[in-house]
Design a protein around this motif. Structure first.
Motif, PDB file in Angstrom:
ATOM      1  N   ASP A  59       0.828  -1.211   0.000  1.00 48.59           N
ATOM      2  CA  ASP A  59       0.000   0.000   0.000  1.00 48.59           C
ATOM      3  C   ASP A  59       0.866   1.266   0.000  1.00 48.59           C
ATOM      4  OD1 ASP A  59      -2.291  -1.488  -0.051  1.00 48.59           O
ATOM      5  OD2 ASP A  59      -2.688  -1.304   2.100  1.00 48.59           O
ATOM      6  N   GLU A  60       1.923   1.248   0.811  1.00 52.62           N
ATOM      7  CA  GLU A  60       2.791   2.422   0.865  1.00 52.62           C
ATOM      8  C   GLU A  60       3.514   2.621  -0.460  1.00 52.62           C
ATOM      9  OE1 GLU A  60       5.350   2.266   4.257  1.00 52.62           O
ATOM     10  OE2 GLU A  60       3.678   2.018   5.633  1.00 52.62           O
ATOM     11  N   ALA A  61       3.991   1.527  -1.055  1.00 54.11           N
ATOM     12  CA  ALA A  61       4.683   1.646  -2.343  1.00 54.11           C
ATOM     13  C   ALA A  61       3.723   2.148  -3.421  1.00 54.11           C
ATOM     14  CB  ALA A  61       5.276   0.296  -2.742  1.00 54.11           C
ATOM     15  N   ARG A  62       2.507   1.614  -3.423  1.00 59.58           N
ATOM     16  CA  ARG A  62       1.510   2.054  -4.399  1.00 59.58           C
ATOM     17  C   ARG A  62       1.208   3.544  -4.208  1.00 59.58           C
ATOM     18  NH1 ARG A  62      -2.741  -1.364  -3.402  1.00 59.58           N
ATOM     19  NH2 ARG A  62      -1.743  -2.916  -4.684  1.00 59.58           N
ATOM     20  N   ALA A  63       1.109   3.960  -2.964  1.00 59.34           N
ATOM     21  CA  ALA A  63       0.819   5.367  -2.698  1.00 59.34           C
ATOM     22  C   ALA A  63       1.950   6.257  -3.195  1.00 59.34           C
ATOM     23  CB  ALA A  63       0.593   5.584  -1.206  1.00 59.34           C
ATOM     24  N   LEU A  64       3.191   5.800  -3.051  1.00 61.82           N
ATOM     25  CA  LEU A  64       4.310   6.606  -3.528  1.00 61.82           C
ATOM     26  C   LEU A  64       4.344   6.677  -5.052  1.00 61.82           C
ATOM     27  CD1 LEU A  64       7.122   5.473  -1.096  1.00 61.82           C
ATOM     28  CD2 LEU A  64       6.022   7.710  -1.199  1.00 61.82           C
ATOM     29  N   VAL A  65       4.035   5.554  -5.724  1.00 60.42           N
ATOM     30  CA  VAL A  65       4.088   5.519  -7.182  1.00 60.42           C
ATOM     31  C   VAL A  65       2.922   6.285  -7.793  1.00 60.42           C
ATOM     32  CG1 VAL A  65       3.925   3.994  -9.190  1.00 60.42           C
ATOM     33  CG2 VAL A  65       5.388   3.380  -7.271  1.00 60.42           C
ATOM     34  N   VAL A  66       1.722   6.034  -7.294  1.00 66.02           N
ATOM     35  CA  VAL A  66       0.522   6.648  -7.868  1.00 66.02           C
ATOM     36  C   VAL A  66       0.354   8.082  -7.390  1.00 66.02           C
ATOM     37  CG1 VAL A  66      -1.996   6.448  -7.973  1.00 66.02           C
ATOM     38  CG2 VAL A  66      -0.590   4.411  -8.109  1.00 66.02           C
ATOM     39  N   GLY A  67       0.821   8.349  -6.207  1.00 65.33           N
ATOM     40  CA  GLY A  67       0.707   9.704  -5.692  1.00 65.33           C
ATOM     41  C   GLY A  67      -0.543   9.926  -4.871  1.00 65.33           C
ATOM     42  N   GLY A  68      -1.282   8.910  -4.595  1.00 62.09           N
ATOM     43  CA  GLY A  68      -2.481   9.038  -3.772  1.00 62.09           C
ATOM     44  C   GLY A  68      -2.431   8.022  -2.655  1.00 62.09           C
ATOM     45  N   GLY A  69      -3.556   7.732  -2.094  1.00 58.24           N
ATOM     46  CA  GLY A  69      -3.617   6.730  -1.040  1.00 58.24           C
ATOM     47  C   GLY A  69      -3.165   7.275   0.288  1.00 58.24           C
ATOM     48  N   ALA A  70      -2.666   6.384   1.112  1.00 53.58           N
ATOM     49  CA  ALA A  70      -2.241   6.763   2.452  1.00 53.58           C
ATOM     50  C   ALA A  70      -0.857   6.205   2.718  1.00 53.58           C
ATOM     51  CB  ALA A  70      -3.225   6.227   3.485  1.00 53.58           C
ATOM     52  N   VAL A  71      -0.098   6.913   3.511  1.00 56.06           N
ATOM     53  CA  VAL A  71       1.213   6.445   3.926  1.00 56.06           C
ATOM     54  C   VAL A  71       1.257   6.396   5.450  1.00 56.06           C
ATOM     55  CG1 VAL A  71       2.480   7.212   1.902  1.00 56.06           C
ATOM     56  CG2 VAL A  71       2.157   8.763   3.797  1.00 56.06           C
ATOM     57  N   GLU A  92       0.365  -6.088  20.082  1.00 58.44           N
ATOM     58  CA  GLU A  92      -0.509  -5.377  19.162  1.00 58.44           C
ATOM     59  C   GLU A  92       0.175  -4.070  18.782  1.00 58.44           C
ATOM     60  OE1 GLU A  92      -3.558  -6.308  18.013  1.00 58.44           O
ATOM     61  OE2 GLU A  92      -3.305  -8.224  19.015  1.00 58.44           O
ATOM     62  N   VAL A  93       0.031  -3.665  17.534  1.00 57.65           N
ATOM     63  CA  VAL A  93       0.656  -2.436  17.053  1.00 57.65           C
ATOM     64  C   VAL A  93      -0.432  -1.529  16.505  1.00 57.65           C
ATOM     65  CG1 VAL A  93       2.280  -1.456  15.405  1.00 57.65           C
ATOM     66  CG2 VAL A  93       2.800  -3.619  16.513  1.00 57.65           C
ATOM     67  N   LEU A  94      -0.399  -0.284  16.917  1.00 61.15           N
ATOM     68  CA  LEU A  94      -1.328   0.723  16.427  1.00 61.15           C
ATOM     69  C   LEU A  94      -0.587   1.568  15.396  1.00 61.15           C
ATOM     70  CD1 LEU A  94      -4.065   2.162  16.682  1.00 61.15           C
ATOM     71  CD2 LEU A  94      -3.009   3.638  18.374  1.00 61.15           C
ATOM     72  N   THR A  95      -1.137   1.651  14.191  1.00 59.24           N
ATOM     73  CA  THR A  95      -0.492   2.378  13.102  1.00 59.24           C
ATOM     74  C   THR A  95      -1.365   3.537  12.667  1.00 59.24           C
ATOM     75  OG1 THR A  95       0.537   0.338  12.352  1.00 59.24           O
ATOM     76  CG2 THR A  95       0.508   2.150  10.804  1.00 59.24           C
ATOM     77  N   THR A  96      -0.748   4.687  12.487  1.00 60.73           N
ATOM     78  CA  THR A  96      -1.449   5.879  12.041  1.00 60.73           C
ATOM     79  C   THR A  96      -1.077   6.149  10.589  1.00 60.73           C
ATOM     80  OG1 THR A  96      -1.285   6.768  14.269  1.00 60.73           O
ATOM     81  CG2 THR A  96      -1.855   8.311  12.525  1.00 60.73           C
ATOM     82  N   TYR A  97      -2.074   6.361   9.753  1.00 59.57           N
ATOM     83  CA  TYR A  97      -1.846   6.664   8.346  1.00 59.57           C
ATOM     84  C   TYR A  97      -2.299   8.079   8.050  1.00 59.57           C
ATOM     85  CZ  TYR A  97      -0.984   1.754   7.434  1.00 59.57           C
ATOM     86  OH  TYR A  97      -0.456   0.502   7.435  1.00 59.57           O
ATOM     87  N   GLN A  98      -1.707   8.661   7.023  1.00 61.85           N
ATOM     88  CA  GLN A  98      -2.069  10.003   6.605  1.00 61.85           C
ATOM     89  C   GLN A  98      -2.303   9.981   5.097  1.00 61.85           C
ATOM     90  OE1 GLN A  98       0.990  12.867   7.246  1.00 61.85           O
ATOM     91  NE2 GLN A  98      -0.392  14.594   7.054  1.00 61.85           N
ATOM     92  N   SER A  99      -3.323  10.683   4.678  1.00 67.88           N
ATOM     93  CA  SER A  99      -3.648  10.746   3.258  1.00 67.88           C
ATOM     94  C   SER A  99      -2.638  11.634   2.541  1.00 67.88           C
ATOM     95  CB  SER A  99      -5.058  11.318   3.077  1.00 67.88           C
ATOM     96  OG  SER A  99      -5.365  11.399   1.720  1.00 67.88           O
ATOM     97  N   ARG A 100      -2.255  11.182   1.328  1.00 65.98           N
ATOM     98  CA  ARG A 100      -1.315  11.966   0.530  1.00 65.98           C
ATOM     99  C   ARG A 100      -2.058  12.623  -0.615  1.00 65.98           C
ATOM    100  NH1 ARG A 100       4.480  10.395  -0.318  1.00 65.98           N
ATOM    101  NH2 ARG A 100       3.957  11.479  -2.216  1.00 65.98           N
ATOM    102  N   GLY A 101      -1.570  13.764  -1.011  1.00 64.59           N
ATOM    103  CA  GLY A 101      -2.125  14.441  -2.178  1.00 64.59           C
ATOM    104  C   GLY A 101      -1.441  13.930  -3.443  1.00 64.59           C
TER     105      GLY A 101
END
Length: 131
Positions: A59-71, A92-101
Motif C-alpha cells: 500500500d505504501e509503495a503504491r501510494a508513492l508511485v501513484v501519488g495518492g492513497g495513504a502512507v 498489538e501495534v497501532l499504526t497511524t496513516y495520513q492521506s497523501r495528495g
C-alpha cells in the motif's frame, strides 16, 4: 480488642471454595496458554502478521508511485490489558496513516524521464552485447 478479633474468620468450607475457584481459574489459564502455544496456531498468527506487513508495504509503495492513497506516519505497540497473558511476539501495534495528495507534475515528468533513460540504456547494452 485487637484487629484480629473483629475480622471474620473463614470457615474451612470458605477456604475450600476459594481454593477450588483458584484451581478452576488456573486450569482455564493453562488451557488458553496451551491453545496459543500450539505450533499450528503460532504459525497461523505469524503468517497473518506477515500478510498484514506485506500488504502495508505494498500500500505504501503504491501510494508513492501513484501519488495518492495513504502512507504510514507512525507505528507504536499497544500495552496489553492488565491481567492478560502475552506470549512473546504477540504485541498489538497501532499504526497511524495520513492521506497523501497528488504528486507534483515535475516529479511525474522526472520519473518518466528516468525510466526512459534506463530503458534506452538497457536496449543499448543488449544491442552492443549481441554483436
Amino acid at each position: 480488642m485487637t484487629g484480629r478479633d473483629t475480622e471474620p474468620r473463614q470457615t474451612p468450607a470458605d477456604v475450600e471454595a476459594e481454593i477450588n475457584r483458584e484451581q478452576r481459574r488456573l486450569a482455564e489459564t493453562l488451557d488458553r496458554l496451551s491453545v496459543r502455544a500450539r505450533p499450528a496456531n503460532i504459525a497461523r498468527r505469524q503468517m497473518g502478521r506477515a500478510r498484514e506487513r506485506g500488504a502495508r508495504i505494498v500500500d505504501e509503495a503504491r501510494a508513492l508511485v501513484v501519488g495518492g492513497g495513504a502512507v504510514r506516519v507512525e507505528s507504536r505497540p499497544v500495552e496489553p490489558v492488565e491481567g492478560s497473558i502475552v506470549v512473546k511476539g504477540d504485541n498489538e501495534v497501532l499504526t497511524t496513516y495520513q492521506s497523501r495528495g497528488q504528486l507534483p507534475p515535475e516529479a511525474v515528468i522526472l520519473a518518466v524521464g528516468v525510466g526512459a533513460v534506463l530503458a534506452a540504456g538497457v536496449v543499448a547494452w543488449a544491442v552492443r552485447r549481441g554483436r
